[in-house]
Design an enzyme around this catalytic site. Structure first.
Site, PDB file in Angstrom:
ATOM      1  N   HIS A  97       0.840  -1.196   0.000  1.00  0.00           N
ATOM      2  CA  HIS A  97       0.000   0.000   0.000  1.00  0.00           C
ATOM      3  C   HIS A  97       0.883   1.258   0.000  1.00  0.00           C
ATOM      4  O   HIS A  97       2.051   1.211   0.372  1.00  0.00           O
ATOM      5  CB  HIS A  97      -0.906   0.001   1.224  1.00  0.00           C
ATOM      6  CG  HIS A  97      -0.132  -0.066   2.506  1.00  0.00           C
ATOM      7  ND1 HIS A  97       0.536   1.021   3.010  1.00  0.00           N
ATOM      8  CD2 HIS A  97       0.151  -1.106   3.320  1.00  0.00           C
ATOM      9  CE1 HIS A  97       1.164   0.657   4.112  1.00  0.00           C
ATOM     10  NE2 HIS A  97       0.967  -0.633   4.330  1.00  0.00           N
ATOM     11  N   ASP A 379       4.065  -4.581   3.685  1.00  0.00           N
ATOM     12  CA  ASP A 379       5.506  -4.874   3.749  1.00  0.00           C
ATOM     13  C   ASP A 379       5.744  -6.309   4.211  1.00  0.00           C
ATOM     14  O   ASP A 379       6.629  -6.989   3.694  1.00  0.00           O
ATOM     15  CB  ASP A 379       6.243  -3.866   4.657  1.00  0.00           C
ATOM     16  CG  ASP A 379       5.687  -3.788   6.062  1.00  0.00           C
ATOM     17  OD1 ASP A 379       4.643  -4.406   6.344  1.00  0.00           O
ATOM     18  OD2 ASP A 379       6.299  -3.106   6.906  1.00  0.00           O
TER      19      ASP A 379
END
Ligand SMILES: *[C@@H]1O[C@H](CO)[C@@H](O)[C@H](O)[C@H]1NC(C)=O
Ligand SMILES: *[C@@H]1O[C@H](CO)[C@@H](O)[C@H](O)[C@H]1NC(C)=O
Length: 480
Positions: A97, A379
């Site tokens: 994102h 991540d």
């Protein structure tokens, strides 16, 4: 004042960086020199960094700026490059994102004031922002698997909520989408004008920031897409392992990795001192400050050019920030060397890689569905995939990072298919463990699909323990 001047300088530097070569984004990823009797981590050497652009020593500020990924001029990228007789068959995109508000607050300080509404004439600008907002207002729940249908389709709070995507995050992915549009749609005609629903595969975790990032990328990629043709699936696991998440050994690796991380932190006395100082400033116990993961907040101040917070007892400053950021970098370095994270990653990334090769193999067999796949993730999704692929020198996934798998067909030998892997626009195919020997062994310019398939079906488990033949075996071995 000093802080502001410093920041102007840094942001000027950031703008400069955007113009500089691609290798910048990825300078850690350089060929691995292997000895004749096989690769060993000791034999890894890095090519000298470019003296013009690369700081001579690891610089926490430089690294932090790369992490922010502040939108600026469009980057150059290597997506979609292949010899003329190759045809692009399918593309699989895994993103992190975009820029988000922190997940944690620093106790007893004012939260950074960031406006998460989208405003076309506020920085960072994007020419498509207004049209994006208007298009999102036309979306309906029918395009989303539950519980995604209850999420807002773009960020919208005047004071961002924790973890909310910011305007920066939206712009980053509009840019990603536009870049992929120019390459895959305009140049390679991956999708026809009247593409149909099944040609896309869209999947996101259940956070608003991943859904909204996916929508921004999709809007850049297919402006004014028909809502009736869009269907986002919900992925409950950040590892994208749905149905295959149970893997006891993976958890063991993770626990050992977390123990390693803890021990490294204890050894770092400047870091401990920094936490103590910061805790004194905000007047809470050091332990509580540490638990609030202050680097996450500080990065937000840093990326948004907001001065770090102050209290009556002083200010958190760039010195504190640098020490903590530097520790993060050292932690990543030790993480690569100790290999516990690699074990975790091989098991953690298998399901999504398996899913990807299944899609590629179906496309290679001539099926016309799912030729563009988008996984909107975190991540903690990208990082294990990079590590499992052998891209351990790759930088930690920045905001709006993208990892792309391209499938190509040789028009001269239609039964032969090849893959390319790109990280943030850099071609890393020949740095992956499944294709790093390819140049030496073969005269073919591209990496064969079979290499990736063999790696995912077999070699990644062999890399793990030398004997396991399947994901199930590898996950259920005894103690490590
Ligand atoms: C950073 O913030 C300062 C003051 O808050 C402002 O003057 C400066 O223009 C900002 N820099 C950028 C690049 O936005
Ligand atoms: C890998 O893909 C195959 C084929 O779709 C599937 O049957 C299998 O369950 C998958 N395994 C894992 C561990 O994801």
């Amino acid at each position: 004042m000093l802080f502001r001047n410093r920041f102007l300088l840094l942001l000027a530097l950031a703008a400069l960086l955007a113009f500089l070569s691609l290798s910048l984004q990825f300078f850690h990823l350089i060929p691995v020199l292997t000895t004749k009797n096989g690769a060993s981590s000791k034999s890894r050497k890095r090519i000298l960094p470019d003296p013009v652009t690369e700081p001579p020593m690891t610089d926490p500020i430089y690294e932090a700026l790369l992490y922010c990924n502040i939108p600026s001029v469009a980057e150059r990228s290597m997506e979609g490059h292949a010899p003329h007789h190759f045809k692009l068959i399918s593309v699989h995109v895994l993103i992190r994102h975009g820029d988000r508000y922190p997940l944690y607050a620093i106790p007893k300080t004012k939260r950074p004031e960031i406006d998460c509404t989208l405003v076309a004439n506020r920085k960072p600008y994007h020419p498509k922002l207004e049209a994006f907002i208007s298009h999102m207002s036309k979306g309906s729940g029918a395009s989303f698997e539950s519980p995604l249908n209850s999420l807002p389709l773009h960020p919208n709070h005047p004071l961002c909520e924790m973890g909310e995507l910011t305007q920066t995050g939206v712009v980053q992915h509009l840019q990603n989408g536009q870049l992929l549009r120019d390459i895959y749609i305009k140049k390679h005609k991956l999708l026809p004008n009247d593409w149909f629903t099944d040609q896309l595969y869209l999947e996101t975790t259940g956070k608003s920031r991943t859904l909204q990032s996916g929508l921004a990328l999709l809007y850049g990629f297919l402006p004014d897409f028909d809502w009736k043709k869009i269907y986002f699936r919900h992925q409950p696991s950040a590892l994208f392992c749905s149905g295959n998440c149970y893997c006891p050994l993976r958890n063991q690796y993770l626990e050992k990795e977390q123990r390693r991380q803890y021990l490294l932190r204890l050894k770092n006395s400047p870091l401990e001192r920094t936490y103590e100082e910061m805790a004194k400033i905000v007047d809470i116990p050091t332990k509580q400050l540490r638990a609030a993961n202050p680097i996450d907040s500080l990065l937000c101040y840093f990326c948004h050019n907001i001065s770090f917070p102050c209290t009556g007892s002083g200010c958190i400053d760039m010195g504190h920030f640098k020490v903590i950021k530097m520790h993060q970098i050292e932690d990543e370095k030790e993480r690569r060397e100790k290999k516990l994270y690699l074990g975790y990653s091989l098991l953690g990334a298998h399901p999504i890689l398996n899913q990807t090769i299944n899609r590629m193999q179906r496309s290679a067999e001539g099926r016309k569905d799912e030729i563009f796949a988008l996984y909107s993730a975190h991540d903690v999704t990208l990082s294990p995939v990079l590590s499992a692929l052998g891209l351990s020198e790759a930088r930690f996934p920045r905001f709006a990072a993208r990892l792309i798998f391209e499938l190509w067909q040789d028009r001269e030998k239609p039964s032969e298919h090849s893959v390319r892997v790109l990280y943030n626009g850099v071609d890393v195919t020949f740095h992956t463990s499944f294709c790093q020997d390819h140049h030496r062994r073969s005269s073919k310019p591209m990496c064969p699909l079979e290499n990736l398939v063999r790696f995912v079906k077999r070699d990644m488990f062999v890399a793990l323990d030398g004997t396991s033949a399947s994901y199930y075996d590898a996950c259920h071995r005894g103690e490590i």
